[in-house]
Design a protein around this motif. Sequence first.
Motif, PDB file in Angstrom:
ATOM      1  N   VAL A 245      12.839  -7.259   5.479  1.00  0.00           N
ATOM      2  CA  VAL A 245      11.306  -7.707   4.885  1.00  0.00           C
ATOM      3  C   VAL A 245      11.489  -8.223   3.628  1.00  0.00           C
ATOM      4  CG1 VAL A 245      10.066  -5.786   6.366  1.00  0.00           C
ATOM      5  CG2 VAL A 245      10.521  -5.598   3.856  1.00  0.00           C
ATOM      6  N   ASP A 246      10.756  -8.940   3.405  1.00  0.00           N
ATOM      7  CA  ASP A 246      10.771  -9.672   1.974  1.00  0.00           C
ATOM      8  C   ASP A 246      10.465  -8.672   0.747  1.00  0.00           C
ATOM      9  OD1 ASP A 246       7.674 -10.376   1.210  1.00  0.00           O
ATOM     10  OD2 ASP A 246       8.015 -10.755   3.394  1.00  0.00           O
ATOM     11  N   ALA A 247      10.556  -8.985  -0.234  1.00  0.00           N
ATOM     12  CA  ALA A 247      10.389  -7.915  -1.751  1.00  0.00           C
ATOM     13  C   ALA A 247       9.066  -7.671  -1.768  1.00  0.00           C
ATOM     14  CB  ALA A 247      10.972  -8.757  -2.786  1.00  0.00           C
ATOM     15  N   ALA A 248       8.146  -8.544  -1.386  1.00  0.00           N
ATOM     16  CA  ALA A 248       6.578  -8.536  -1.502  1.00  0.00           C
ATOM     17  C   ALA A 248       6.176  -7.236  -0.435  1.00  0.00           C
ATOM     18  CB  ALA A 248       5.702  -9.739  -1.308  1.00  0.00           C
ATOM     19  N   THR A 249       6.876  -7.744   0.907  1.00  0.00           N
ATOM     20  CA  THR A 249       6.426  -6.537   1.864  1.00  0.00           C
ATOM     21  C   THR A 249       6.860  -5.244   1.569  1.00  0.00           C
ATOM     22  OG1 THR A 249       6.078  -8.416   3.510  1.00  0.00           O
ATOM     23  CG2 THR A 249       6.419  -6.060   4.284  1.00  0.00           C
ATOM     24  N   GLU A 250       8.093  -5.098   0.922  1.00  0.00           N
ATOM     25  CA  GLU A 250       8.624  -4.023   0.696  1.00  0.00           C
ATOM     26  C   GLU A 250       7.998  -3.160  -0.256  1.00  0.00           C
ATOM     27  OE1 GLU A 250      13.029  -2.402  -1.349  1.00  0.00           O
ATOM     28  OE2 GLU A 250      13.024  -3.726   0.552  1.00  0.00           O
ATOM     29  N   LYS A 251       7.335  -4.045  -1.224  1.00  0.00           N
ATOM     30  CA  LYS A 251       6.562  -3.074  -2.266  1.00  0.00           C
ATOM     31  C   LYS A 251       5.467  -2.555  -1.696  1.00  0.00           C
ATOM     32  CE  LYS A 251       4.654  -3.875  -7.081  1.00  0.00           C
ATOM     33  NZ  LYS A 251       3.402  -3.137  -6.414  1.00  0.00           N
ATOM     34  N   VAL A 252       4.724  -3.451  -0.630  1.00  0.00           N
ATOM     35  CA  VAL A 252       3.415  -2.960  -0.164  1.00  0.00           C
ATOM     36  C   VAL A 252       3.652  -1.960   0.680  1.00  0.00           C
ATOM     37  CG1 VAL A 252       1.693  -3.580   1.710  1.00  0.00           C
ATOM     38  CG2 VAL A 252       2.407  -5.202  -0.244  1.00  0.00           C
ATOM     39  N   ILE A 253       4.796  -1.739   1.656  1.00  0.00           N
ATOM     40  CA  ILE A 253       5.013  -0.499   2.200  1.00  0.00           C
ATOM     41  C   ILE A 253       5.243   0.774   1.492  1.00  0.00           C
ATOM     42  CG2 ILE A 253       6.762   0.438   3.953  1.00  0.00           C
ATOM     43  CD1 ILE A 253       6.903  -2.450   4.986  1.00  0.00           C
ATOM     44  N   MET A 254       6.211   0.312   0.396  1.00  0.00           N
ATOM     45  CA  MET A 254       6.337   1.791  -0.488  1.00  0.00           C
ATOM     46  C   MET A 254       5.157   2.077  -1.328  1.00  0.00           C
ATOM     47  SD  MET A 254       9.298   2.557   0.489  1.00  0.00           S
ATOM     48  CE  MET A 254       9.107   4.189  -0.427  1.00  0.00           C
ATOM     49  N   ASP A 255       4.307   1.021  -1.874  1.00  0.00           N
ATOM     50  CA  ASP A 255       3.172   1.561  -2.497  1.00  0.00           C
ATOM     51  C   ASP A 255       2.088   2.458  -1.557  1.00  0.00           C
ATOM     52  OD1 ASP A 255       3.945   0.401  -4.766  1.00  0.00           O
ATOM     53  OD2 ASP A 255       2.570  -1.276  -4.510  1.00  0.00           O
ATOM     54  N   THR A 256       2.352   2.041  -0.278  1.00  0.00           N
ATOM     55  CA  THR A 256       1.416   2.517   0.900  1.00  0.00           C
ATOM     56  C   THR A 256       1.936   4.081   1.199  1.00  0.00           C
ATOM     57  OG1 THR A 256       0.800   0.511   1.608  1.00  0.00           O
ATOM     58  CG2 THR A 256       0.528   2.353   3.111  1.00  0.00           C
ATOM     59  N   LEU A 257       3.270   4.196   1.443  1.00  0.00           N
ATOM     60  CA  LEU A 257       3.847   5.330   1.789  1.00  0.00           C
ATOM     61  C   LEU A 257       3.605   6.420   0.386  1.00  0.00           C
ATOM     62  CD1 LEU A 257       7.099   4.289   3.592  1.00  0.00           C
ATOM     63  CD2 LEU A 257       4.806   4.853   4.360  1.00  0.00           C
ATOM     64  N   ASN A 258       3.859   5.845  -0.794  1.00  0.00           N
ATOM     65  CA  ASN A 258       3.881   6.856  -1.973  1.00  0.00           C
ATOM     66  C   ASN A 258       2.099   7.307  -2.072  1.00  0.00           C
ATOM     67  OD1 ASN A 258       5.812   7.214  -3.623  1.00  0.00           O
ATOM     68  ND2 ASN A 258       6.338   5.105  -3.324  1.00  0.00           N
ATOM     69  N   THR A 259       1.336   6.500  -1.604  1.00  0.00           N
ATOM     70  CA  THR A 259      -0.192   6.678  -1.760  1.00  0.00           C
ATOM     71  C   THR A 259      -0.519   7.837  -0.530  1.00  0.00           C
ATOM     72  OG1 THR A 259      -1.240   4.529  -2.410  1.00  0.00           O
ATOM     73  CG2 THR A 259      -2.668   5.977  -1.093  1.00  0.00           C
ATOM     74  N   LEU A 260       0.173   7.580   0.551  1.00  0.00           N
ATOM     75  CA  LEU A 260      -0.011   8.801   1.544  1.00  0.00           C
ATOM     76  C   LEU A 260       0.581  10.186   0.816  1.00  0.00           C
ATOM     77  CD1 LEU A 260       1.039   6.671   4.681  1.00  0.00           C
ATOM     78  CD2 LEU A 260      -1.194   7.734   4.159  1.00  0.00           C
ATOM     79  N   LYS A 261       1.633  10.280   0.427  1.00  0.00           N
ATOM     80  CA  LYS A 261       2.440  11.389  -0.163  1.00  0.00           C
ATOM     81  C   LYS A 261       1.446  11.732  -1.072  1.00  0.00           C
ATOM     82  CE  LYS A 261       5.129  11.144  -3.478  1.00  0.00           C
ATOM     83  NZ  LYS A 261       6.194  11.048  -4.459  1.00  0.00           N
ATOM     84  N   ASN A 262       0.719  11.166  -2.023  1.00  0.00           N
ATOM     85  CA  ASN A 262       0.046  11.647  -2.962  1.00  0.00           C
ATOM     86  C   ASN A 262      -1.342  12.320  -2.682  1.00  0.00           C
ATOM     87  OD1 ASN A 262       1.867  10.885  -5.056  1.00  0.00           O
ATOM     88  ND2 ASN A 262       0.833   8.754  -5.411  1.00  0.00           N
ATOM     89  N   LYS A 263      -1.770  11.887  -1.550  1.00  0.00           N
ATOM     90  CA  LYS A 263      -2.845  12.323  -0.718  1.00  0.00           C
ATOM     91  C   LYS A 263      -2.398  13.669   0.254  1.00  0.00           C
ATOM     92  CE  LYS A 263      -5.286   8.092   0.226  1.00  0.00           C
ATOM     93  NZ  LYS A 263      -5.916   7.154   1.256  1.00  0.00           N
TER      94      LYS A 263
END
Length: 245
Positions: A168-186
């Motif tokens: 995946v491109d850098a923008a998609t990688e950031k979106v995915i990791m931001d999403t996964l960290n949001t899940l973890k924080n929940k």
Amino acid sequence: MDRVLSVEQLNASYRKNKVLDNVSFEVLPGTLTAIVGPNGAGKSTLLKAILDLHPRLSGVVSCFGSPYAQVKSRIGYVPQRGSVDWDFPTNALDVVMMGLYGKIGWLKWPKRKHRELALAALEEMGLGNYADRQISQLSGGQQQRVFLARALVQDADLYFLDEPLAGVDAATEKVIMDTLNTLKNKGRTVMVVHHDLQTVEEYFDHVLMLNRTVIAHGKTADTFNQANIMRTYGGSLRWMGDRLG
């Protein structure tokens, strides 16, 4: 703290080749874990064996203290992008709504609220304007975001993702990791098959190091070290560069 996932003495094979050998580990809630190991280490097979998608020779797997079949509505799964038939004639919104079939029912039409949930998940992935786009017309990164949106809309407690950052491109990688960290924080629990050792320490708070059996498992700061990397990968680490310096 209650275990979200428990794997005990799990063994699995492809034909006569043993892929997983006496794999045992436990995962606590609210953790973001990378599963790393060389090619052929059994990383994808591990996920499939946990999710009853690949037969086990032996061993016991429990999620939230129960067999997977009893709690599968609490679990989300994103397979490898290369394993999906992207030529199937459907659009992005329909793919995401597939994640709601457990709530809709397989023989019932989705309601407006289900469509709104699916659209919201696409919006979260930055794909709100692509809802009616055929999945075959999306880029690889966009396809990966659609499948992550499908998992998100399930509102699961435990997520498994098989190489979501591959290709995946850098923008998609950031979106995915931001999403996964949001899940973890929940307080959700996320396990990710990951191929880039350079980003393990930056992206994940726990790591499971696998080469047919568990080499090491624990907090990244304590576990992801030179000795365990060498034990996991052996002589295949010439490309790691400064990480082993």
